[in-house]
Design a protein around this motif. Structure first.
Motif, PDB file in Angstrom:
ATOM      1  N   ALA A  81       0.841  -1.194   0.000  1.00  0.00           N
ATOM      2  CA  ALA A  81       0.000   0.000   0.000  1.00  0.00           C
ATOM      3  C   ALA A  81       0.881   1.250   0.000  1.00  0.00           C
ATOM      4  CB  ALA A  81      -0.906  -0.005   1.224  1.00  0.00           C
ATOM      5  N   ASP A 179      -7.270   4.921   3.794  1.00  0.00           N
ATOM      6  CA  ASP A 179      -6.299   3.835   3.920  1.00  0.00           C
ATOM      7  C   ASP A 179      -6.937   2.737   4.768  1.00  0.00           C
ATOM      8  OD1 ASP A 179      -4.207   2.194   4.788  1.00  0.00           O
ATOM      9  OD2 ASP A 179      -2.771   3.846   4.964  1.00  0.00           O
ATOM     10  N   TYR A 182      -6.025  -2.131   7.519  1.00  0.00           N
ATOM     11  CA  TYR A 182      -6.450  -3.065   8.579  1.00  0.00           C
ATOM     12  C   TYR A 182      -7.935  -3.417   8.497  1.00  0.00           C
ATOM     13  CZ  TYR A 182      -1.966  -1.587  10.406  1.00  0.00           C
ATOM     14  OH  TYR A 182      -0.632  -1.331  10.534  1.00  0.00           O
ATOM     15  N   THR A 206      -4.027  -3.665   1.561  1.00  0.00           N
ATOM     16  CA  THR A 206      -2.756  -4.405   1.554  1.00  0.00           C
ATOM     17  C   THR A 206      -2.969  -5.880   1.902  1.00  0.00           C
ATOM     18  OG1 THR A 206      -0.535  -4.497   2.521  1.00  0.00           O
ATOM     19  CG2 THR A 206      -2.304  -3.865   4.006  1.00  0.00           C
ATOM     20  N   SER A 208      -0.477  -7.152   3.637  1.00  0.00           N
ATOM     21  CA  SER A 208       0.559  -7.233   4.687  1.00  0.00           C
ATOM     22  C   SER A 208       0.032  -7.578   6.067  1.00  0.00           C
ATOM     23  CB  SER A 208       1.305  -5.902   4.804  1.00  0.00           C
ATOM     24  OG  SER A 208       2.000  -5.616   3.635  1.00  0.00           O
TER      25      SER A 208
HETATM   26  N1  PMP Z   1      -1.131   1.977   5.749  1.00  0.00           N
HETATM   27  C1  PMP Z   1      -1.070   1.759   7.060  1.00  0.00           C
HETATM   28  C2  PMP Z   1      -2.037   2.447   7.952  1.00  0.00           C
HETATM   29  C3  PMP Z   1      -0.099   0.912   7.586  1.00  0.00           C
HETATM   30  O1  PMP Z   1      -0.022   0.719   8.914  1.00  0.00           O
HETATM   31  C4  PMP Z   1       0.790   0.267   6.712  1.00  0.00           C
HETATM   32  C5  PMP Z   1       1.825  -0.702   7.201  1.00  0.00           C
HETATM   33  N2  PMP Z   1       2.638  -0.266   8.196  1.00  0.00           N
HETATM   34  C6  PMP Z   1       0.694   0.548   5.351  1.00  0.00           C
HETATM   35  C7  PMP Z   1      -0.290   1.394   4.891  1.00  0.00           C
HETATM   36  C8  PMP Z   1       1.655  -0.021   4.362  1.00  0.00           C
HETATM   37  O2  PMP Z   1       1.320  -1.288   3.994  1.00  0.00           O
HETATM   38  P1  PMP Z   1       2.202  -2.113   2.971  1.00  0.00           P
HETATM   39  O3  PMP Z   1       2.938  -3.126   3.786  1.00  0.00           O
HETATM   40  O4  PMP Z   1       1.195  -2.737   2.071  1.00  0.00           O
HETATM   41  O5  PMP Z   1       3.097  -1.173   2.251  1.00  0.00           O
END
Ligand code: PMP
Length: 352
Positions: A81, A179, A182, A206, A208
């Motif tokens: 993201a 964003d 989560y 994401t 992630s």
């Molecule tokens: N947005 C938020 C609110 C996050 O906490 C994070 C991860 N730390 C990201 C975006 C980035 O996610 P990605 O690992 O997909 O780059």
């Protein structure tokens, strides 16, 4: 002459994002980066690494579109993201002319990306309860407005009716980015269905967090097809390496989604135990709303808690030096044994 002088002036001045990995630390229980505790095994089905990947791998885009409940023309895959954030700024903001607006305290990469690109950052602080100032947003003068729900690190969500008022007031003026890194931990709160009514709404996502694939680096933008087409002009020619597309597509299959959903219900269960424990500790003065795979709490002496936990091999994220987050520590939700260890250590410190 030092080489630093050759760098762009904003890069010379830049403080890079302090990711959990850059901060480092040592220990056995890693609860500082909102990662998932379990790791699923995948095997590659595509070994044609002599060939460049598709610009936007079709199976991956179709898989994500079907998961998100949108058309494939509304999805862009990127290197996490974080890359989506950067591409959005590069697509919509003229350096030195346009600005982004952020609502702190919030995720740090909006600022870092804008600074790297040379785009000014306006700030509209969250209110006393850490909610977004919707009236302020309606009036805001910025090209891109970044909101985060669940907000990292405070956990606050958005009021959808008020968000709609902002989207209406900013129609034709600003892109509002939500964003949703989560969102899988509170899926009923997604704003994706609002994109149909408000083409100036953009959602970033994401793999992630809930999908437990932080090491894969795969994220998505969900938006009006016109926004996606503009971002496609700016993003790198091959943003999704073949092995990434391969594994991410598997993670988005029906079985992959089942695994993700059962992980989420277990992490949410462990999170409510953590919230209950934290709320009962004398040394904790405030527990923030817990909506993602983390919980933020304010401690009377966070420096000694952070240190004592570190000495026990439990690595947390310290937010104490961030404005309005004095005394705050963020705890990512680990597995059952990591959480048992963490909560036991906190109870022990509370009893000292
Ligand atoms: N947005 C938020 C609110 C996050 O906490 C994070 C991860 N730390 C990201 C975006 C980035 O996610 P990605 O690992 O997909 O780059």
């Amino acid at each position: 002459m030092s080489l630093e002088k050759l760098a762009r002036e904003n890069v010379q001045k830049l403080t890079p994002y302090q990711s959990a990995r850059r901060i480092g630390g040592s220990g056995e229980v890693w609860l500082n980066a909102n990662e998932s505790p379990d790791c699923q095994a995948f095997s590659l089905s595509d070994n044609e690494l002599n060939r460049y990947p598709e610009f936007q791998p079709e199976a991956l885009i179709d898989g994500y579109a079907s998961y998100a409940g949108v058309d494939s023309s509304q999805v862009l895959a990127s290197r996490g993201a974080d890359e989506a954030i950067e591409v959005l700024i590069r697509t919509f903001c003229e350096p030195g002319v346009d600005r982004i607006l952020i609502c702190p305290p919030t995720y740090g990469m909006y600022t870092v990306s804008a600074e790297t690109i040379g785009v000014e950052i306006a700030k509209l602080e969250l209110d006393a309860q850490f909610n977004v100032d919707y009236d302020g947003l309606c009036q805001a003068d910025a090209k891109l407005i970044f909101l985060c729900a669940p907000n990292n690190p405070t956990g606050n969500m958005l009021d959808h009716d008020k968000l709609c008022q902002v989207l209406e007031a900013q129609r034709d003026k600003a892109i509002v980015v939500v964003d949703e890194a989560y969102i899988e931990f509170i899926p009923e709160q997604t704003v994706v269905p609002l994109i149909k009514r408000y083409p100036n709404l953009v959602v970033t996502r994401t793999l992630s967090k809930a999908f437990a694939l932080a090491g894969l680096r795969c994220g998505f933008t969900v938006a009006d097809p016109e926004v996606i087409a503009l971002m496609m002009k700016v993003i790198a020619p091959y943003p999704v390496p073949r092995p990434i597309a391969d594994i991410a597509t598997q993670a988005l299959s029906a079985e992959g989604l089942d695994v993700m959903r059962s992980r989420v219900s277990e992490l949410n269960r462990l999170r409510s135990e953590a919230v209950d424990t934290l709320s009962g500790l004398k040394m904790v003065s405030e527990v923030f709303p817990a909506t993602g795979n983390y919980v933020l709490a304010r401690f009377s002496d966070s420096a000694s808690v952070f240190k004592a936990m570190g000495e026990r091999g439990i690595v947390l994220r310290d937010f104490a030096n961030k404005p309005r987050l004095e005394g705050c520590i963020r705890i990512s939700i680990g597995d059952a044994s990591e959480m048992a260890q963490t909560l036991a250590a906190l109870r022990e410190l509370d009893a000292l």
